[in-house]
Structures are given as C-alpha cells and as structure tokens.
Design an enzyme around this catalytic site. Structure first.
Site, PDB file in Angstrom:
ATOM      1  N   GLU A  54       7.858 -19.846 -27.805  1.00 22.82           N
ATOM      2  CA  GLU A  54       8.233 -20.753 -28.879  1.00 22.82           C
ATOM      3  C   GLU A  54       7.000 -21.285 -29.613  1.00 22.82           C
ATOM      4  O   GLU A  54       6.969 -21.339 -30.851  1.00 22.82           O
ATOM      5  CB  GLU A  54       9.045 -21.934 -28.321  1.00 22.82           C
ATOM      6  CG  GLU A  54      10.347 -21.518 -27.650  1.00 22.82           C
ATOM      7  CD  GLU A  54      10.199 -21.339 -26.152  1.00 22.82           C
ATOM      8  OE1 GLU A  54      11.120 -21.708 -25.412  1.00 22.82           O
ATOM      9  OE2 GLU A  54       9.152 -20.808 -25.712  1.00 22.82           O
ATOM     10  N   SER A 173       4.625  16.270   0.772  1.00 23.71           N
ATOM     11  CA  SER A 173       5.488  15.700  -0.274  1.00 23.71           C
ATOM     12  C   SER A 173       4.859  15.707  -1.665  1.00 23.71           C
ATOM     13  O   SER A 173       5.467  15.224  -2.615  1.00 23.71           O
ATOM     14  CB  SER A 173       5.865  14.259   0.094  1.00 23.71           C
ATOM     15  OG  SER A 173       4.705  13.447   0.193  1.00 23.71           O
ATOM     16  N   TRP A 175       3.509  17.908  -4.886  1.00 22.81           N
ATOM     17  CA  TRP A 175       4.188  16.928  -5.724  1.00 22.81           C
ATOM     18  C   TRP A 175       5.597  17.418  -5.949  1.00 22.81           C
ATOM     19  O   TRP A 175       5.784  18.564  -6.375  1.00 22.81           O
ATOM     20  CB  TRP A 175       3.440  16.761  -7.043  1.00 22.81           C
ATOM     21  CG  TRP A 175       2.073  16.233  -6.911  1.00 22.81           C
ATOM     22  CD1 TRP A 175       0.910  16.923  -6.847  1.00 22.81           C
ATOM     23  CD2 TRP A 175       1.725  14.843  -6.855  1.00 22.81           C
ATOM     24  NE1 TRP A 175      -0.152  16.069  -6.743  1.00 22.81           N
ATOM     25  CE2 TRP A 175       0.332  14.773  -6.748  1.00 22.81           C
ATOM     26  CE3 TRP A 175       2.436  13.659  -6.854  1.00 22.81           C
ATOM     27  CZ2 TRP A 175      -0.356  13.576  -6.652  1.00 22.81           C
ATOM     28  CZ3 TRP A 175       1.754  12.466  -6.773  1.00 22.81           C
ATOM     29  CH2 TRP A 175       0.385  12.434  -6.674  1.00 22.81           C
ATOM     30  N   THR A 201       2.291   6.464   5.143  1.00 27.01           N
ATOM     31  CA  THR A 201       1.871   6.857   3.795  1.00 27.01           C
ATOM     32  C   THR A 201       0.384   6.588   3.595  1.00 27.01           C
ATOM     33  O   THR A 201      -0.344   7.402   3.016  1.00 27.01           O
ATOM     34  CB  THR A 201       2.696   6.099   2.743  1.00 27.01           C
ATOM     35  OG1 THR A 201       4.070   6.456   2.867  1.00 27.01           O
ATOM     36  CG2 THR A 201       2.215   6.419   1.334  1.00 27.01           C
ATOM     37  N   LEU A 209      -2.447   2.657  -4.568  1.00 29.35           N
ATOM     38  CA  LEU A 209      -1.324   1.743  -4.784  1.00 29.35           C
ATOM     39  C   LEU A 209      -1.623   0.759  -5.925  1.00 29.35           C
ATOM     40  O   LEU A 209      -1.325  -0.432  -5.819  1.00 29.35           O
ATOM     41  CB  LEU A 209      -0.975   0.975  -3.501  1.00 29.35           C
ATOM     42  CG  LEU A 209      -0.542   1.830  -2.307  1.00 29.35           C
ATOM     43  CD1 LEU A 209      -0.231   0.938  -1.118  1.00 29.35           C
ATOM     44  CD2 LEU A 209       0.652   2.712  -2.649  1.00 29.35           C
ATOM     45  N   GLU A 288       7.939   2.142  -2.233  1.00 27.15           N
ATOM     46  CA  GLU A 288       7.678   3.554  -2.501  1.00 27.15           C
ATOM     47  C   GLU A 288       7.685   4.398  -1.235  1.00 27.15           C
ATOM     48  O   GLU A 288       7.725   5.614  -1.310  1.00 27.15           O
ATOM     49  CB  GLU A 288       6.351   3.715  -3.237  1.00 27.15           C
ATOM     50  CG  GLU A 288       6.339   3.120  -4.636  1.00 27.15           C
ATOM     51  CD  GLU A 288       5.159   3.599  -5.461  1.00 27.15           C
ATOM     52  OE1 GLU A 288       4.388   4.455  -4.978  1.00 27.15           O
ATOM     53  OE2 GLU A 288       5.000   3.119  -6.600  1.00 27.15           O
ATOM     54  N   GLY A 290       9.103   6.401   1.537  1.00 34.44           N
ATOM     55  CA  GLY A 290      10.396   6.991   1.827  1.00 34.44           C
ATOM     56  C   GLY A 290      10.926   6.633   3.195  1.00 34.44           C
ATOM     57  O   GLY A 290      12.128   6.405   3.382  1.00 34.44           O
ATOM     58  N   ARG A 291      10.061   6.575   4.197  1.00 32.72           N
ATOM     59  CA  ARG A 291      10.482   6.286   5.562  1.00 32.72           C
ATOM     60  C   ARG A 291      10.996   4.865   5.718  1.00 32.72           C
ATOM     61  O   ARG A 291      11.837   4.591   6.559  1.00 32.72           O
ATOM     62  CB  ARG A 291       9.317   6.513   6.522  1.00 32.72           C
ATOM     63  CG  ARG A 291       8.966   7.962   6.744  1.00 32.72           C
ATOM     64  CD  ARG A 291      10.014   8.669   7.578  1.00 32.72           C
ATOM     65  NE  ARG A 291       9.514   9.886   8.183  1.00 32.72           N
ATOM     66  CZ  ARG A 291      10.206  10.650   9.007  1.00 32.72           C
ATOM     67  NH1 ARG A 291      11.436  10.305   9.332  1.00 32.72           N
ATOM     68  NH2 ARG A 291       9.697  11.755   9.501  1.00 32.72           N
TER      69      ARG A 291
END
Length: 360
Positions: A54, A173, A175, A201, A209, A288, A290-291
């Site tokens: 504003e 994994s 890509w 990971t 990350l 992120e 997967g496990r």
C-alpha cells in the site's frame, strides 16, 4: 461485483506475485491506486521487512506527480492496523485521504483480522471486501496455513518414471526428468523457505540444496538423519555442499554427534519436526527426499509430481509404505493441473480432503 473492481484487482494480484519467495514468512501483497478510472500508482511487498504494498503504491503515485486524495486503492490483503517492521498501512491510507479501498480478503493473522478494515471504515472510507477472494487465498496459501496454525506449509516434490519409480534397485536416480523440469524445481525452491531431504540423499548425492535462480534468498536445508550418519562422515573429514551457504538443520536421535558440525535437534517424529520448524520461523517446506515422502504424507498440503519419459520396471517407489487393499478406499488427490514441461510433465495436486486417511 463491479467489472472495474475485478479488472484492477487482477492487476494487484499480478503485482503481488512478484514477491514470491522474497517476503516469507510475510504474505505476498499487491496494491493499485486508481483515480478517475486510471491507474496512477502501483506497488507490491518486495522483500521481508520492506515497505508494504500500500505504501509503495501511494509513493509510486506521488513520484509520478499524482494526488492520491479521493482515489481508490485495490489491495489483495486487508491493510494492516498494527506496528510491525513497518507502520500501519491503514493509518497511511487514512492520512493520504483515499476515498475507497477494495480488499480481496481479510487478513487471517489474528493480530489484524478485520481491525484494519474497521479502522478504515471508522475514518469514513468506503471499504469493499471479497473481490477475487478465492484467487487471493490461493496466492497466499502458505501464509494462511502458517499464520493460523503455526505449522509450515508442506509440499512434496518427486521425480518419477512413468511406471512410478524414483530410483532403480541400485539407488540410481539422476536424471529421471529433463533440464526444463529441473529448472522448474528451482522455482519451487524459491517459493519455499526450507528444503528437506533424508540423510541418504545427502550421503549419496552431496547436494547443495540451494536455489540457483537470480535474486533468490538462501534456503534453509533440513536433513532427517536419525543415526547421525552425516555428522560421522564430517568427523572423518568428508565435506558436504549443504554447508557451503545458508542454514542447515538436522533432526536426529544423536544430537551430540553434531556438536561443532551443525544445528541439530533430538526430534524424529514428523509432526514434532514440523512444529519445531514453525517455531523457528519457517513457513514452508519443500520435501525432496523420496524415501522420507511417506513419513510426511499425513502432513502434506500439496504435491508436485514430475514424470520423466522413462521406465525402470523394478526399483524404488516413494509410497510403498501405504497399505491400500481396496482401490475404492485409496486416499484421493485433487489434481489442480497437468502441465507439459519439455520432455517431462508435472502433476500438481492437493490432498482430496481433510478426512483423507493415509493408511500405513
């Protein structure tokens, strides 16, 4: 609902989106000042701790030589009525002599929640509430969850093959998806204050990350490391990229191992982990790993499922912890969109309802 109100509020919503990933844990807000049917000033909340939308819109109009007295302001969230890092926007609107304020939604923050609107009306300003409210609430779904519950908004991001695997049997994994999909992941990282993975990971991929987009603040890295494997490797002399920049937080059963290594808390239950992150001021988490996705299913607010054009046949699946015996009783998802991204595609979805039971 006036046609011009909808038109100008859409402009304000577009402005608000420019603050994505830059204002957390504050909301994204956009504002437009209109006089005699013409836009004379625009503004948005540009960074955490900075001037509110504003004020930026009023000052933009003044820089352009316009008098805002008697004008109408369109704002995507109720103007604040209290002192925080900035003075109350409601007071500034009153002082400048605006005649009408159109608000998309009431601020869910208990500190505000209607008080800004009440203050404006008490000063004789006409206030219209609810224009494009659904779009405004969707825009600030992270802020709404955090400010009303104290818990971060939880998104689960996965890269899967067309037959549903996140890795081969050997754990490979990279890509599954293409470069365009990986670029979109960077946008998701910008939208969330923290990125969460498991220790596997970190040990396997040694990721940074971080967010690699321009003008992206440092992200908080959250690692679930039950037995302290990352700390043990650090003590053996191994270097990890996640320590290169930003803040790293570990949740573990062995916090003593992390003395001199990094910030650690003796918590391993998903609900308590999220509660602690909320207490630390983190309003959103992008999971992120997967496990670990299955561990946080009951707390998921949103899913980003990237599918790459590959088939593994056998491998690791992210939701094997689910025990669904009757297909008709499988927990439903509400698909928001299916989008082609390069050679991959993205399914964005929400849990199907509050009563979803993740049977594990």
């Amino acid at each position: 609902m006036r046609e011009e109100d909808v038109r100008f509020m859409r402009i304000a919503l577009g402005l608000a989106r420019r603050g994505a990933g830059l204002v957390n844990p504050n909301p994204m807000v956009g504002a437009v000042v209109v006089k005699d049917g013409e836009v004379i000033g625009v503004g948005w909340h540009q960074r955490f701790g900075g001037k509110h939308a504003e004020v930026n819109a009023i000052e933009d109009a003044r820089r352009k030589g316009h008098d805002v007295k008697g004008a109408t302001m369109y704002v995507t969230l109720e103007p604040c009525s209290h002192w925080g890092k900035q003075p109350p926007c409601a007071d500034r609107i009153i002082k400048e002599g605006l005649e009408r304020v159109v608000v998309a939604m009431v601020d869910p923050n208990p500190v505000v929640s209607g008080r800004g609107i009440e203050k404006l009306r008490s000063a004789g300003i006409e206030v219209e509430v609810g224009v494009l409210e659904e779009e405004a609430r969707k825009l600030n779904e992270v802020f709404i969850k955090y400010v009303t519950t104290g818990m971060p908004f939880v998104s689960i991001k996965l890269a899967l093959t067309l037959d549903g695997f996140i890795a081969t049997e050997t754990g490979s994994s990279q890509w599954i998806t293409g470069e365009a999909a990986r670029a979109r992941v960077q946008e998701l990282r910008k939208m969330h204050m923290a990125i969460m993975v498991g220790s596997g990971t970190v040990l396997r991929d040694n990721p940074r990350l971080n967010c690699r987009l321009d003008n992206c603040p440092e992200r908080v890295k959250v690692v679930l490391d039950r037995s302290g494997r990352v700390a043990e490797e650090v003590r053996r002399g191994r270097r990890f990229n996640l320590f290169n920049d930003g803040r790293a937080i570990f949740f573990t059963e062995r916090p003593g191992l992390f003395e001199g290594v990094g910030e650690a808390y003796p918590i391993i239950e998903p609900g308590r982990i999220l509660r602690k992150l909320g207490e630390l001021g983190i309003d959103s988490v992008l999971i992120e790993g997967g496990r670990i996705a299955c561990e946080f299913l009951a707390f998921a607010d949103k899913f980003y499922l990237f599918y790459g054009p590959k088939l593994f046949g056998r491998g690791i699946k992210p939701f094997e912890c689910l025990k669904v015996e009757d297909a008709n009783k499988a927990p439903p998802l509400r698909v928001e969109s299916i989008e082609r991204i390069g050679e991959s595609f993205l399914v964005t979805a929400y849990p199907g309802g509050r009563d979803v039971q993740w049977n594990r």
